[in-house]
Write an enzyme that holds these catalytic residues in place. Structure first.
Site, PDB file in Angstrom:
ATOM      1  NE  ARG A 121      36.855  41.002  28.723  1.00 42.25           N
ATOM      2  CZ  ARG A 121      37.215  42.214  28.360  1.00 42.25           C
ATOM      3  NH1 ARG A 121      36.849  42.697  27.213  1.00 42.25           N
ATOM      4  NH2 ARG A 121      37.954  42.931  29.184  1.00 42.25           N
TER       5      ARG A 121
ATOM      6  CB  SER B  25      38.718  41.124  39.339  1.00 43.98           C
ATOM      7  OG  SER B  25      39.305  41.745  38.222  1.00 43.98           O
TER       8      SER B  25
ATOM      9  CG  ASP C 151      37.831  44.327  38.295  1.00 43.83           C
ATOM     10  OD1 ASP C 151      38.370  44.616  39.387  1.00 43.83           O
ATOM     11  OD2 ASP C 151      36.698  43.837  38.204  1.00 43.83           O
TER      12      ASP C 151
HETATM   13 MG    MG Z   1      35.063  42.263  34.852  1.00 38.93          MG
END
Ligand code: MG
Ligand code: ADP
Length: 464
Positions: free
Chosen positions: A78, A147, A200
């Protein structure tokens, strides 16, 4: 019949092997606490990497300005634009775009992946209205949520230790991921600076703290699983840098790689691990995260089909396909409230091409889902208890006012798998004394990770 009895015996044995009585969970929590100490003591001292994040200050709520975030860590990534209003205004506005990563890029080359990401960023920025354009001479600044296990070298650089969650791009391992992204951005003339590299869990912790100053830890339950928490810098023997002014250092535990002889591993877990992209690694993650739960159910069902003709004389071929049964489908079956378990019937038909299942069979499938989800959720709760132990928040201190403790949770599994979430929360309560349980709150930090990365980009801006 004898066959049904055999199937039930397999189910029963699986259930027993997956058992997580409180005593076992306490052993898991104690082992987590021990490994946390070991991982902080020395590099390579534990399966738990206990990575130093270089984040020694969490958001105060005063951060202001327009910042970007990029969240890469699973199947989608994102791009976000976050408008921070400063004192008392909080987040004024945020917009995001989600792009799914073509599977071939997850196992291709570094250049392929980072060029793809940079071009999505460029597209996001180029569609911005004039009002968002930075003044001349000023760069856009980005918090990069990446992450995967990274050895940080500063707040805005770090080398990839290894891939997890189905990614496997060899030429990135050992490289600075910010350098790789920056190269791809420069190639297409995108003038943007990465001012914070986080994962994250760190992002979720920062995002959670922005709204609630009692947040001390964050846990992600999504495709993978991980946790981060605030440690006292002087309790990190392997840290040789200057003691931060705050006295704190955020630690990225990489708890997905935790393992202990107390973990209830079955033959299915062992086979799943052996056949995985990363055998021997991420054992805790393979027991509790969204990437794997559905496949554990599939494996148990396959065994019942092969050894007890659970679905008739032939083994349904689809049942042999790894990862064909995804956790969202498992969750849908587990939550089926129709009297004849219609959802289960349809999933078996649509995904595994097994039709004409009896109610008895469907009930067994739901039971399998329950066994696997319950074990995962209870182990996740034990992990959280480990963090509470390490930070001394698992007991009431005589004569002291009980401090409030908030744990920020996020991730698709936690968010959408209601029974998993409820089980995790009730298990944590069950493991804590009543007085302590009252002081500990689990909070869903909805999308804290994106906002958190933007906040950390703000607090590490080159223009401060
Ligand atoms: Mg995630
Ligand atoms: P990521 O971990 O990839 O960054 P998310 O936090 O959005 O992304 O988590 C996605 C994961 O959450 C999926 O891989 C899936 O395992 C799990 N998930 C998503 N939806 C559901 C659902 N309805 N029920 C159970 N698990 C789900």
């Amino acid at each position: 019949s004898g066959k049904w009895g055999r199937a039930m015996a397999i189910l029963k044995e699986f259930e027993e092997k997956c058992g997580t009585p409180d005593g076992k969970l306490r052993q898991v929590a104690d082992a987590m606490d021990v490994e946390m100490h070991a991982g902080l003591a020395s590099e390579g001292g534990s399966k738990l990497k206990m990575l130093i994040s270089y984040v020694d200050n969490l958001p105060s709520g005063d951060e202001a300005g327009l910042f970007y975030a990029l969240d890469l860590g699973g199947t989608n990534f994102r791009v976000l634009r976050v408008h921070l209003g400063g004192k008392e205004k909080g987040v004024i506005n945020q917009e995001f775009e989600e792009v799914s990563i073509p599977p071939h890029l997850m196992i291709g080359s570094s250049e392929g992946l980072f060029d793809f990401i940079a071009s999505a960023l460029a597209k996001f920025v180029s569609s911005e209205p004039e009002e968002f354009h930075p003044p001349p001479g000023r760069q856009r600044e980005l918090g990069f949520t990446f992450s995967f296990p990274v050895r940080q070298t500063s707040i805005a650089s770090g080398t990839l230790i290894k891939w997890t969650k189905g990614f496997n791009i060899e030429d990135v391992v050992g490289e600075d991921v910010v350098g790789e992204l920056t190269k791809s951005m420069q190639k297409i003339g995108l003038d943007m600076r990465v001012s914070a590299l986080v994962n994250d869990t760190i992002g979720t912790l920062a995002g959670g703290r922005f709204y609630n100053q009692d947040v001390i830890a964050a846990v992600i339950l999504g495709t993978g699983t991980n946790a981060a928490y605030v440690e006292r810098a002087n309790a990190i023997p392997k840290w040789h840098g200057p003691l931060p002014k705050s006295g704190d250092m955020v630690i990225n535990m990489e708890w997905g790689n935790f393992r202990s002889s107390h973990l209830p591993l079955t033959e299915y877990d062992i086979a799943l691990d052996t056949e995985s992209l990363n055998p021997g690694e991420q054992i805790f993650e393979k027991l509790i995260s969204g990437m794997y739960l559905g496949d554990i159910v599939r494996r148990a069902l396959l065994k019942m089909a092969e050894e007890a003709d659970f679905f008739g004389d032939t083994v349904p071929p689809k049942l042999k396909v790894p990862f064909i049964l995804r956790t969202p489908d498992m969750s849908a079956m587990h939550h089926d409230t129709t009297p004849d378990l219609k959802v289960v019937g349809n999933k078996l038909k649509d995904i595994l091409e097994i039709s004409n299942t009896s109610l008895k069979m469907r009930k067994t499938v739901v039971e399998l889902c329950d066994i696997v989800a319950t074990r995962g959720a209870r182990l996740a709760a034990a992990g959280i208890l480990g963090i509470l132990k390490k930070t001394g928040r698992d007991t009431v201190k005589a004569g002291e006012k009980q401090q409030k403790t908030v744990i920020a949770l996020d991730g698709g599994l936690y968010e959408h798998y209601t029974k998993f979430r409820a089980c995790l929360e009730s298990t944590l309560n069950e493991l804590l004394e009543e007085e302590v349980a009252k002081s500990i709150v689990i909070e869903h930090s909805n999308d804290g990770s994106g906002i958190g990365a933007a906040l950390l980009a703000a607090s590490h801006s080159q223009y401060l």
